[in-house]
Design an enzyme around this catalytic site. Structure first.
Site, short mmCIF file in Angstrom:
data_model
loop_
_atom_site.label_atom_id
_atom_site.label_comp_id
_atom_site.label_asym_id
_atom_site.label_seq_id
_atom_site.Cartn_x
_atom_site.Cartn_y
_atom_site.Cartn_z
N SER A 36 0.82 -1.31 0.07
CA SER A 36 -0.12 -0.15 0.04
C SER A 36 0.82 1.38 0.01
CB SER A 36 -0.98 0.05 1.20
OG SER A 36 -0.30 0.14 2.40
N TYR A 178 14.69 -6.49 15.48
CA TYR A 178 14.44 -6.07 14.12
C TYR A 178 15.63 -6.98 13.33
CZ TYR A 178 14.08 -3.63 9.64
OH TYR A 178 14.08 -3.47 8.42
#
Length: 271
Positions: A36, A178
């Site tokens: 998106s 992460y």
């Protein structure tokens, strides 16, 4: 400096068009997760320029997904937006089923969906955050691949590119969760690549810091220091990554699988 950068970018795009036969993507169906905005959106648009039919996956922001869809369809290709959380197996099965129902069997997969976490403290290893990062970044890579592999093997054709990060290649004590998730993506792709060869190729792209919404997690000072320590003296763009993905999906990279291509302006070459 601005003129030089834009001139260089234009030259690189011209070279890419010369090297890659865009006709090879016409008739192909591609699924891009997390498309998106940012890198995923840029990849979807570049593939639309090449004539591919594009499934745009998103998880929450319908408005942004519709904007991406509008941009992709402006190139005259078939495209659909499909909402699904790629860290949930049932939703991934729905994503694959809907993509193939609306566009056809998936030929190309880009696992781009991911989230970033920059803790305030080095040893902030909150387990809830750990589970969320791992489920999105690692499960969200594995699950779509797991669902498309049987069809690709049956048709004896498939190209998969996983988006990782240079954080997964070295030490990142300030981003342990992460970095671990992105290292796992690299390991997953490397091992799967041998398991599904010779008809399917799987590679990974490891970007440096890219100028997207995700980069807002870093302070201006941090970004300034990153640029100073990058040989090409700038942050990357979504288009830099999209062009690399196109190359890895194309026949120009037909003898490349199980590899990680670093796109970071030369930062990792520094001692």
């Amino acid at each position: 400096e601005w003129l030089y950068y834009n001139y260089k970018k234009k030259v690189n795009l011209i070279l890419l068009e010369v090297l890659i036969n865009k006709e090879e993507f016409k008739g192909k169906v591609v699924l891009v997760t997390g498309a998106s905005r940012g890198i995923g959106k840029a990849i979807a648009i570049e593939l639309a320029k090449c004539g591919a039919s594009v499934a745009i996956n998103y998880n929450s922001n319908t408005r942004l997904a519709k904007n991406t869809l509008k941009s992709v369809r402006s190139y005259g290709v078939n495209a659909e937006i499909i909402k699904a959380n790629v860290s949930e197996e049932k939703e991934v099965k729905y994503l694959i089923r809907e993509t193939e129902k609306k566009l056809g069997p998936i030929d190309l997969l880009i696992t781009n969906a991911g989230i970033l976490h920059v803790p305030k403290d080095v040893l902030d290893l909150d387990y809830k955050i750990w589970k969320k990062i791992m489920s999105t970044n690692v499960d969200g890579t594995l699950l779509p691949i797991k669902e498309v592999i049987p069809g690709m093997i049956k048709r004896k054709f498939g190209r998969i590119v996983c988006i990782s990060s240079i954080a997964g290649l070295g030490k990142r004590p300030n981003m342990i969760t992460y970095a671990t998730s992105k290292a796992s993506v690299i390991a997953l792709a490397r091992n799967l690549a041998e398991a599904v060869a010779p008809y399917i190729r799987i590679n990974t792209v490891a970007p440096g810091l890219i100028e997207t919404d995700m980069a807002k997690a870093f302070s201006k000072e941090t970004k300034k220091n990153i640029i100073l320590n990058t040989p090409l003296k700038r942050l990357g763009t979504s288009e830099d990554i999209a062009n690399t993905v196109i190359y890895l999906l194309s026949e120009q990279s037909s003898f490349i699988t199980g590899q990680t291509l670093i796109v970071d302006g030369g930062k990792v070459v520094l001692p």
